[in-house]
Design an enzyme around this catalytic site. Structure first.
Site, PDB file in Angstrom:
ATOM      1  N   ASP A  82       0.900  -1.145   0.000  1.00 48.31           N
ATOM      2  CA  ASP A  82       0.000   0.000   0.000  1.00 48.31           C
ATOM      3  C   ASP A  82       0.939   1.195   0.000  1.00 48.31           C
ATOM      4  O   ASP A  82       1.622   1.458   0.994  1.00 48.31           O
ATOM      5  CB  ASP A  82      -0.862   0.009   1.270  1.00 48.31           C
ATOM      6  CG  ASP A  82      -1.832   1.174   1.259  1.00 48.31           C
ATOM      7  OD1 ASP A  82      -1.438   2.259   0.799  1.00 48.31           O
ATOM      8  OD2 ASP A  82      -2.963   1.010   1.717  1.00 48.31           O
ATOM      9  N   HIS A  83       0.987   1.914  -1.124  1.00 44.90           N
ATOM     10  CA  HIS A  83       2.061   2.903  -1.253  1.00 44.90           C
ATOM     11  C   HIS A  83       1.941   4.030  -0.219  1.00 44.90           C
ATOM     12  O   HIS A  83       2.901   4.748   0.024  1.00 44.90           O
ATOM     13  CB  HIS A  83       2.160   3.444  -2.682  1.00 44.90           C
ATOM     14  CG  HIS A  83       1.162   4.494  -3.015  1.00 44.90           C
ATOM     15  ND1 HIS A  83      -0.116   4.207  -3.388  1.00 44.90           N
ATOM     16  CD2 HIS A  83       1.250   5.842  -3.017  1.00 44.90           C
ATOM     17  CE1 HIS A  83      -0.767   5.330  -3.610  1.00 44.90           C
ATOM     18  NE2 HIS A  83       0.035   6.357  -3.390  1.00 44.90           N
ATOM     19  N   HIS A  90      -5.787   2.745   1.477  1.00 39.69           N
ATOM     20  CA  HIS A  90      -5.108   3.936   1.995  1.00 39.69           C
ATOM     21  C   HIS A  90      -5.795   4.522   3.235  1.00 39.69           C
ATOM     22  O   HIS A  90      -5.156   4.796   4.246  1.00 39.69           O
ATOM     23  CB  HIS A  90      -5.034   5.017   0.917  1.00 39.69           C
ATOM     24  CG  HIS A  90      -4.440   4.535  -0.369  1.00 39.69           C
ATOM     25  ND1 HIS A  90      -3.466   3.565  -0.409  1.00 39.69           N
ATOM     26  CD2 HIS A  90      -4.652   4.888  -1.656  1.00 39.69           C
ATOM     27  CE1 HIS A  90      -3.124   3.348  -1.672  1.00 39.69           C
ATOM     28  NE2 HIS A  90      -3.836   4.133  -2.451  1.00 39.69           N
TER      29      HIS A  90
END
Ligand code: BG6
Length: 512
Positions: free
Chosen positions: A198-199, A261
């Site tokens: 999950d960036h 996010h």
């Protein structure tokens, strides 16, 4: 500005293990914009092992030379400032370690060829027998590639030699498909080999939430229902759907941003202190708090969630089209580009504290922030100030584009009469620490190469997230929206989102 040395402590400085990294989907946008520049930045910072090589795998017919050119262009464009030339030595070192494998990811024969290439590349570069697979492909390939890697014997670890797989988002399309994908990949891989990315967790400021909460003693005692009135988590974008219409039409804002996010931000903000910073200790606490979030009933979905879609409007003074006029979007699309929801956490720390989450495209301002709104002082002694004019304390953690933390409190306005005003104490990351080139992927790639999964999602976390979203997907599917588009590009979203808070006697903090 350089980093004040008295502030630097610990930090990860160990270079990644010697390995061959194989990127599936190597000609795509993610590889060009993020992965190649991040690898370059790691190499420049001497955090890539000297014994490293990269194999790009994709369907496009390309020679290794053409792929190297692609790499150089990507680094020039995305890793360095426009005016700055990439470091020639680092670039040349990189280019020598760069290979390309063309093929169809559904074809078993491709994996045998890839396996041979891996052996050849590691032999030629004196690399340890470690393989790091990065799945930067369309999500329908995730299960297939892992199954094929298993069949070709490319996923089995022997002795100290590792095989690790990073899987991009979206991980599943709903609860059922996420469970299915977990079950499928676990037939081939152990959980410790799987890195679901999950960036958002690669962002410095997101990691800083943990430091802020658990490396300081003054915030944790007030971080609970006794002192906090409510929390707002906003991820607002000014961009539209850009060139991703075909993906977004099937995803929508809810799937695209919330179970991943926004739930990362929610869980980091609300989790209990972990027993250590080991990967499973942190992830246990994140999962625990997600499991304590009330699963919405169909009535909750109707009264505590809202969705929106942007129509035409104005962003930065320029007229922009509505979502339905974007490329690859249906002219009567029912896909939401905005979502807001109220969530409650059923545990001792957070009972009765509402968490308002919202995200959307083509909103008034780009900002990702977490606003912690504290309760009002129990008694107001200052007669000249009406109690409802008094603002309460607010702590805002700004994640992007500004990175910092701001604390709002009341202060006396200078003068002979007692008047109160609201002031802010601001900490700005860049002012304090300067800035370093960072795509947000450096830390995550390095962690995978050193075997630290703390900043990656575990199977149970992903499923806990989808459990909360599934009822919303079900109700929304049964009741298609009738008023889309319902907000103008450049606004703060649909009126219903304001009403969601107004019903609770609150309002969104739009940059206040
Ligand atoms: C991606 C979403 O995961 O995150 C995009 O698919 C979104 O739709 C992006 O724009 C936001 O990321 P960032 O880092 O720009 O906040």
């Amino acid at each position: 500005m350089s980093t004040p040395t008295h502030l630097v402590s610990g930090g990860q400085s160990r270079a990644g293990d010697s390995c061959v990294m194989i990127i599936f989907g190597a000609t795509g946008d993610l590889t060009r914009r993020k992965l190649l520049p991040a690898l370059y930045n790691l190499a420049k910072a001497k955090l890539l092992s000297r014994k490293f090589a990269l194999i790009g795998a994709a369907f496009d017919q390309l020679s290794s030379e053409a792929f190297r050119e692609h790499l150089v262009e990507a680094i020039r464009t995305y890793a360095t400032d426009e005016a700055e030339e990439p470091d020639a030595e680092v670039l040349a070192w990189f280019e020598r370690r760069m290979y390309y494998a063309q093929g169809d990811f559904r074809d078993p024969e491709f994996y045998w060829r890839l396996k041979e290439l891996c052996t050849e590349v590691s032999g030629k570069n004196g690399i340890e027998d470690n393989y790091f697979y990065y799945l930067a492909t369309a999500p329908n390939f995730f299960g297939e590639i892992i199954r094929q890697l298993g069949q070709a014997g490319m996923a089995t670890e022997e002795g100290d030699h590792w095989r690790r797989v990073i899987i991009e988002k979206p991980f599943g399309h709903d609860l059922e498909s996420a469970k299915q994908l977990n079950a499928e990949i676990k037939q081939v891989l152990r959980e410790r080999q799987i890195y679901r990315i999950d960036h958002y967790l690669g962002k410095e400021t997101v990691q800083n939430i943990l430091v802020f909460r658990f490396a300081n003693s003054i915030f944790e005692p007030i971080w609970n229902r006794r002192y906090i009135d409510h929390v707002q988590i906003t991820a607002a974008e000014t961009v539209g759907v850009e060139q991703r219409g075909s993906y977004y039409e099937n995803a929508g804002a809810l799937r695209d941003m919330v179970p991943n996010h926004l739930f990362q931000l929610l869980s980091l903000t609300t989790m209990e202190p972990p027993v250590s910073f080991a990967a499973n200790a942190v992830r246990d606490e994140q999962t625990k708090v997600l499991r304590a979030v009330q699963i919405p009933t169909p009535e909750d979905v109707l009264s505590k969630t809202t969705r929106g879609q942007y129509g035409e409007g104005v962003i930065d003074g320029e007229p922009v089209p509505g979502y339905r006029s974007e490329p690859n979007v249906a002219s009567d699309s029912k896909t939401e580009t905005f979502v807001a929801m109220r969530m409650m956490i059923d545990n001792w720390r957070w009972a009765d504290v509402p968490f308002y989450l919202r995200t959307g495209k083509r909103l008034a301002r780009r900002t990702t922030e977490i606003a912690i709104q504290f309760r009002r002082a129990p008694l107001v002694l200052f007669r000249n100030t009406a109690i409802d004019q008094l603002r309460t304390n607010r702590l805002v953690i700004y994640l992007q584009p500004n990175e910092g933390i701001s604390l709002q409190f009341g202060a006396k306005v200078p003068g002979p009469v007692m008047k109160l005003g609201t002031v802010k104490m601001d900490f700005d990351y860049e002012d304090y620490f300067g800035s370093t080139p960072n795509t947000g992927y450096e830390r995550l790639l390095l962690d995978c190469m050193t075997g630290d999964a703390t900043l990656f999602q575990r199977a149970d976390m992903v499923e806990a997230g989808w459990c909360l979203i599934q009822p919303v997907l079900d109700v929304w599917k049964a009741l298609p929206p009738r008023s889309f588009p319902n907000y103008a590009a450049g606004s703060w979203g649909p009126r219903e989102a304001d009403e969601l808070l107004e019903r609770d006697g609150r309002h969104w903090i739009n940059g206040g």
